[in-house]
Design a protein around this motif. Structure first.
Motif, PDB file in Angstrom:
ATOM      1  N   GLU A 287      22.305  16.773  11.964  1.00 41.01           N
ATOM      2  CA  GLU A 287      23.691  17.306  11.999  1.00 41.01           C
ATOM      3  C   GLU A 287      24.086  17.963  10.680  1.00 41.01           C
ATOM      4  O   GLU A 287      25.133  18.597  10.596  1.00 41.01           O
ATOM      5  CB  GLU A 287      24.687  16.161  12.242  1.00 41.01           C
ATOM      6  N   ALA A 288      23.272  17.780   9.620  1.00 44.04           N
ATOM      7  CA  ALA A 288      23.699  18.213   8.279  1.00 44.04           C
ATOM      8  C   ALA A 288      23.341  19.668   7.992  1.00 44.04           C
ATOM      9  O   ALA A 288      22.329  20.183   8.466  1.00 44.04           O
ATOM     10  CB  ALA A 288      23.057  17.317   7.230  1.00 44.04           C
ATOM     11  N   THR A 289      24.193  20.328   7.187  1.00 44.41           N
ATOM     12  CA  THR A 289      23.844  21.664   6.673  1.00 44.41           C
ATOM     13  C   THR A 289      23.586  21.596   5.155  1.00 44.41           C
ATOM     14  O   THR A 289      23.038  22.506   4.575  1.00 44.41           O
ATOM     15  CB  THR A 289      24.983  22.671   6.948  1.00 44.41           C
ATOM     16  N   ILE A 290      24.058  20.509   4.536  1.00 42.99           N
ATOM     17  CA  ILE A 290      23.789  20.287   3.096  1.00 42.99           C
ATOM     18  C   ILE A 290      23.368  18.829   2.938  1.00 42.99           C
ATOM     19  O   ILE A 290      24.015  17.934   3.501  1.00 42.99           O
ATOM     20  CB  ILE A 290      25.067  20.480   2.236  1.00 42.99           C
ATOM     21  N   PHE A 291      22.281  18.582   2.182  1.00 38.97           N
ATOM     22  CA  PHE A 291      21.921  17.200   1.853  1.00 38.97           C
ATOM     23  C   PHE A 291      21.976  17.036   0.340  1.00 38.97           C
ATOM     24  O   PHE A 291      21.436  17.864  -0.406  1.00 38.97           O
ATOM     25  CB  PHE A 291      20.506  16.842   2.355  1.00 38.97           C
ATOM     26  N   ILE A 292      22.649  15.988  -0.119  1.00 38.30           N
ATOM     27  CA  ILE A 292      22.664  15.691  -1.560  1.00 38.30           C
ATOM     28  C   ILE A 292      22.180  14.261  -1.778  1.00 38.30           C
ATOM     29  O   ILE A 292      22.724  13.319  -1.200  1.00 38.30           O
ATOM     30  CB  ILE A 292      24.080  15.870  -2.168  1.00 38.30           C
ATOM     31  N   GLY A 293      21.140  14.112  -2.566  1.00 37.33           N
ATOM     32  CA  GLY A 293      20.609  12.776  -2.877  1.00 37.33           C
ATOM     33  C   GLY A 293      21.232  12.307  -4.184  1.00 37.33           C
ATOM     34  O   GLY A 293      20.737  12.629  -5.268  1.00 37.33           O
ATOM     35  N   ALA A 294      22.336  11.569  -4.076  1.00 36.46           N
ATOM     36  CA  ALA A 294      22.999  11.083  -5.297  1.00 36.46           C
ATOM     37  C   ALA A 294      22.707   9.603  -5.522  1.00 36.46           C
ATOM     38  O   ALA A 294      23.144   9.031  -6.508  1.00 36.46           O
ATOM     39  CB  ALA A 294      24.504  11.313  -5.198  1.00 36.46           C
ATOM     40  N   ALA A 295      21.993   8.975  -4.594  1.00 31.58           N
ATOM     41  CA  ALA A 295      21.729   7.540  -4.736  1.00 31.58           C
ATOM     42  C   ALA A 295      20.634   7.289  -5.761  1.00 31.58           C
ATOM     43  O   ALA A 295      19.752   8.129  -5.971  1.00 31.58           O
ATOM     44  CB  ALA A 295      21.309   6.962  -3.380  1.00 31.58           C
ATOM     45  N   ALA A 296      20.707   6.128  -6.398  1.00 34.04           N
ATOM     46  CA  ALA A 296      19.631   5.675  -7.277  1.00 34.04           C
ATOM     47  C   ALA A 296      18.741   4.778  -6.405  1.00 34.04           C
ATOM     48  O   ALA A 296      19.013   3.587  -6.256  1.00 34.04           O
ATOM     49  CB  ALA A 296      20.202   4.913  -8.458  1.00 34.04           C
ATOM     50  N   VAL A 297      17.756   5.414  -5.799  1.00 42.73           N
ATOM     51  CA  VAL A 297      16.909   4.702  -4.833  1.00 42.73           C
ATOM     52  C   VAL A 297      15.765   4.032  -5.588  1.00 42.73           C
ATOM     53  O   VAL A 297      15.141   4.661  -6.444  1.00 42.73           O
ATOM     54  CB  VAL A 297      16.329   5.698  -3.798  1.00 42.73           C
ATOM     55  N   ALA A 298      15.490   2.782  -5.247  1.00 41.03           N
ATOM     56  CA  ALA A 298      14.356   2.099  -5.891  1.00 41.03           C
ATOM     57  C   ALA A 298      13.067   2.854  -5.544  1.00 41.03           C
ATOM     58  O   ALA A 298      12.873   3.254  -4.396  1.00 41.03           O
ATOM     59  CB  ALA A 298      14.265   0.669  -5.383  1.00 41.03           C
ATOM     60  N   ASP A 299      12.242   3.078  -6.540  1.00 39.11           N
ATOM     61  CA  ASP A 299      10.962   3.756  -6.276  1.00 39.11           C
ATOM     62  C   ASP A 299       9.924   2.779  -5.741  1.00 39.11           C
ATOM     63  O   ASP A 299       8.990   3.167  -5.058  1.00 39.11           O
ATOM     64  CB  ASP A 299      10.436   4.393  -7.566  1.00 39.11           C
ATOM     65  N   TYR A 300      10.082   1.506  -6.085  1.00 41.22           N
ATOM     66  CA  TYR A 300       9.128   0.466  -5.644  1.00 41.22           C
ATOM     67  C   TYR A 300       9.892  -0.730  -5.112  1.00 41.22           C
ATOM     68  O   TYR A 300      11.019  -0.997  -5.537  1.00 41.22           O
ATOM     69  CB  TYR A 300       8.243   0.023  -6.814  1.00 41.22           C
ATOM     70  N   ARG A 301       9.272  -1.471  -4.192  1.00 38.47           N
ATOM     71  CA  ARG A 301       9.879  -2.701  -3.661  1.00 38.47           C
ATOM     72  C   ARG A 301       8.798  -3.775  -3.603  1.00 38.47           C
ATOM     73  O   ARG A 301       7.596  -3.449  -3.545  1.00 38.47           O
ATOM     74  CB  ARG A 301      10.441  -2.440  -2.259  1.00 38.47           C
ATOM     75  N   PRO A 302       9.198  -5.043  -3.563  1.00 40.09           N
ATOM     76  CA  PRO A 302       8.191  -6.096  -3.449  1.00 40.09           C
ATOM     77  C   PRO A 302       7.366  -5.896  -2.179  1.00 40.09           C
ATOM     78  O   PRO A 302       7.922  -5.615  -1.111  1.00 40.09           O
ATOM     79  CB  PRO A 302       9.024  -7.375  -3.371  1.00 40.09           C
ATOM     80  N   LYS A 303       6.040  -6.029  -2.330  1.00 40.60           N
ATOM     81  CA  LYS A 303       5.169  -5.770  -1.179  1.00 40.60           C
ATOM     82  C   LYS A 303       5.348  -6.848  -0.109  1.00 40.60           C
ATOM     83  O   LYS A 303       5.385  -6.540   1.086  1.00 40.60           O
ATOM     84  CB  LYS A 303       3.711  -5.738  -1.650  1.00 40.60           C
ATOM     85  N   ASN A 304       5.481  -8.100  -0.537  1.00 36.14           N
ATOM     86  CA  ASN A 304       5.701  -9.179   0.425  1.00 36.14           C
ATOM     87  C   ASN A 304       7.012  -9.878   0.093  1.00 36.14           C
ATOM     88  O   ASN A 304       7.156 -10.434  -0.989  1.00 36.14           O
ATOM     89  CB  ASN A 304       4.563 -10.210   0.335  1.00 36.14           C
ATOM     90  N   VAL A 305       7.954  -9.832   1.017  1.00 42.11           N
ATOM     91  CA  VAL A 305       9.239 -10.507   0.794  1.00 42.11           C
ATOM     92  C   VAL A 305       9.085 -11.956   1.262  1.00 42.11           C
ATOM     93  O   VAL A 305       8.716 -12.197   2.417  1.00 42.11           O
ATOM     94  CB  VAL A 305      10.367  -9.805   1.579  1.00 42.11           C
ATOM     95  N   ALA A 306       9.342 -12.906   0.351  1.00 40.94           N
ATOM     96  CA  ALA A 306       9.173 -14.326   0.720  1.00 40.94           C
ATOM     97  C   ALA A 306      10.251 -14.733   1.722  1.00 40.94           C
ATOM     98  O   ALA A 306      11.413 -14.337   1.582  1.00 40.94           O
ATOM     99  CB  ALA A 306       9.262 -15.191  -0.535  1.00 40.94           C
ATOM    100  N   ASP A 307       9.858 -15.516   2.720  1.00 41.80           N
ATOM    101  CA  ASP A 307      10.832 -15.968   3.738  1.00 41.80           C
ATOM    102  C   ASP A 307      11.766 -17.025   3.169  1.00 41.80           C
ATOM    103  O   ASP A 307      12.917 -17.135   3.574  1.00 41.80           O
ATOM    104  CB  ASP A 307      10.112 -16.590   4.948  1.00 41.80           C
ATOM    105  N   ALA A 308      11.238 -17.847   2.238  1.00 42.82           N
ATOM    106  CA  ALA A 308      12.040 -18.918   1.644  1.00 42.82           C
ATOM    107  C   ALA A 308      12.152 -18.656   0.145  1.00 42.82           C
ATOM    108  O   ALA A 308      11.374 -17.878  -0.425  1.00 42.82           O
ATOM    109  CB  ALA A 308      11.362 -20.260   1.876  1.00 42.82           C
ATOM    110  N   LYS A 309      13.121 -19.282  -0.499  1.00 43.04           N
ATOM    111  CA  LYS A 309      13.334 -19.085  -1.939  1.00 43.04           C
ATOM    112  C   LYS A 309      12.063 -19.432  -2.718  1.00 43.04           C
ATOM    113  O   LYS A 309      11.467 -20.481  -2.483  1.00 43.04           O
ATOM    114  CB  LYS A 309      14.496 -19.976  -2.379  1.00 43.04           C
ATOM    115  N   ILE A 310      11.661 -18.546  -3.625  1.00 40.88           N
ATOM    116  CA  ILE A 310      10.463 -18.806  -4.431  1.00 40.88           C
ATOM    117  C   ILE A 310      10.807 -19.892  -5.455  1.00 40.88           C
ATOM    118  O   ILE A 310      11.780 -19.751  -6.201  1.00 40.88           O
ATOM    119  CB  ILE A 310       9.978 -17.522  -5.145  1.00 40.88           C
ATOM    120  N   LYS A 311      10.026 -20.966  -5.472  1.00 40.85           N
ATOM    121  CA  LYS A 311      10.331 -22.089  -6.364  1.00 40.85           C
ATOM    122  C   LYS A 311       9.653 -21.900  -7.715  1.00 40.85           C
ATOM    123  O   LYS A 311       8.581 -21.282  -7.809  1.00 40.85           O
ATOM    124  CB  LYS A 311       9.864 -23.413  -5.737  1.00 40.85           C
ATOM    125  N   LYS A 312      10.289 -22.470  -8.727  1.00 43.48           N
ATOM    126  CA  LYS A 312       9.713 -22.415 -10.073  1.00 43.48           C
ATOM    127  C   LYS A 312       8.511 -23.361 -10.122  1.00 43.48           C
ATOM    128  O   LYS A 312       8.555 -24.458  -9.566  1.00 43.48           O
ATOM    129  CB  LYS A 312      10.786 -22.856 -11.073  1.00 43.48           C
TER     130      LYS A 312
END
Ligand code: CTP
Length: 420
Positions: A287-312
């Motif tokens: 639907e767009a005629t102009i796109f502007i990327g103003a967000a600060a998008v993370a370039d990297y993310r954790p490869k595996n997101v833990a289901d439970a809190k990671i313990k020390k």
């Protein structure tokens, strides 16, 4: 720096107090922010700092007494007061505050106050008893009512060795507040000028366009309680969305995490992670005629997101494996349809123009808005920015301005591209 490039003219009034030497630091900070500063001192101020110091730093005659035979300008209080964008008093004594409040004009600085239409900002510094005195507080209240701005003194050990409120605010903060007021005053002046019939008609100059814009920072989950993110406030992207809507554009904001609320009259789609933002953008893109990327998008993310809190554990180090996120901007420019215009931002800390240009080529963009986030007034949470707009045809260096003013400049360049 040539005179023509100075963005604001500040009249700096220095009064007789032990904090007078701090006016020198304020002067230097304002000069670094590209302001032209002229100095007026009270007679007592010259007991604390020599006019020569200010004269050397400003390369201009320092006004103390307009009747002085060395004064090069016979009507200095008029010429000085009517050619400034701000009258800033650092430090202000109880005496000068009292004179301003009562319209007494018995020296150069107090005459200047009466003869000026510019906004006035006062940074007081005095003994705590003088500050708390009913007369001083009454005078301050009267000046506030007259529209004068104050940079409140802070609590601390005073020159007289007492502890209490009366210490001059930090010089960095005084300079910041002065710059903010200068930008806001210019903005409201521009807004007033824009109320004319001609400009009201031309504000709908982007009617028919449909803007899709990403705003804010993303959050990349590590586990259910932790994430990787950044300092983006969303202010710049929201300013573009707001000004575009005012100019007749249909606006959709794909909004990550922000510290401020979105403007009125725009559609908001929430997307917290880079992946969610990517999916939301691709869905809305047709639907767009102009796109502007103003967000600060993370370039990297954790490869595996833990289901439970990671313990020390006993381990001293913890390694997180990261994987690349989709580059939203590159995906948009790689899937162009019709006359889609694609604009990116490049927030850099060094080699700004070179990195920004390489992003324009690498991501196949029509425009890049580049800024050096280490510059004063151009940081993440700031209401102002200092940017260079780069296109295939050249670049425009812009001075410090509010994010809304910059938003308008970006949209002006978008129109030019559309007209080519
Ligand atoms: N951007 C995007 N998607 C990403 C990363 C960035 O859409 N995954 C967009 C931003 O919104 C911005 C532009 O790309 O408009 C530049 O972002 P930046 O992070 O500076 O670019 P990178 O290519 O990631 O370069 P750098 O190595 O400087 O991080």
């Amino acid at each position: 720096m040539s005179e023509s490039k100075k963005i604001f003219r500040v009249g700096l009034g220095v009064c007789g107090g032990i904090a007078a030497y701090k006016a020198i630091e304020v002067l230097r900070l304002l000069q670094k922010a590209n302001c032209e500063v002229r100095v007026a001192m009270t007679r007592h101020a010259t007991e604390f700092v020599q006019p020569l110091t200010f004269r050397a730093l400003t390369e201009n005659y320092v006004l103390v007494d307009d009747y002085d035979e060395n004064n090069p300008d016979p009507i200095a209080h008029i010429n000085f007061s009517q050619n400034i964008d701000l009258l800033l008093i650092v430090p202000a004594t109880a005496n000068v505050i009292a004179k301003f409040a009562n319209g007494i004009a018995d020296d150069f600085l107090t005459s200047t106050y009466l003869a000026s239409n510019a906004p006035v900002m006062i940074a007081p510094a005095m003994n705590v008893t003088m500050w708390n005195h009913a007369a001083t507080q009454r005078n301050i209240a009267a000046l506030r009512k007259d529209g004068v701005y104050f940079v409140e003194p802070i609590a601390g050990e005073l020159a007289c060795k007492t502890v209490g409120t009366g210490k001059l605010e930090d010089v960095e903060n005084i300079a910041d507040q002065a710059l903010k007021l200068l930008v806001e005053s210019r903005e409201s002046r521009v807004e007033r000028e824009n109320q004319t019939l001609d400009s009201r008609l031309s504000t709908l100059d982007l009617k028919g366009e449909s803007l899709l814009i990403t705003v804010g920072g993303t959050r990349e989950a590590i586990d259910p309680v932790r994430f990787i993110s950044n300092h983006s406030s969303g202010k710049m992207g929201f300013a573009v969305a707001e000004m575009a809507a005012k100019r007749g554009v249909r606006v959709t904001v794909v909004c990550g995490v922000t510290t401020v609320s979105p403007p009125a009259n725009v559609e908001v789609v929430r997307a917290v992670s880079a992946e969610e933002m990517f999916q939301a953008v691709m869905k809305k893109l047709p639907e767009a005629t102009i796109f502007i990327g103003a967000a600060a998008v993370a370039d990297y993310r954790p490869k595996n997101v833990a289901d439970a809190k990671i313990k020390k554990t006993d381990q001293v180090t913890l390694t997180l494996e990261l994987e690349k996120t989709p580059d939203i901007l590159s995906n948009v420019s790689g899937n162009r349809h019709g006359n889609l215009l694609v604009v990116g931002f490049a927030a850099e800390t060094n080699d700004v123009a070179a990195y920004a240009k390489s992003k324009m080529v690498r991501k196949n963009l029509d425009l890049v808005v580049a800024n050096d986030i280490t510059k004063k007034g151009a940081g993440f949470n700031s209401d102002t920015n200092i940017a260079t707009i780069i296109s295939r045809k050249g670049e425009i260096d812009l001075p410090l301005m509010s994010k809304r003013e910059l938003a308008d400049k970006i949209l002006d360049e978008v129109i030019k591209l559309r007209q080519n």
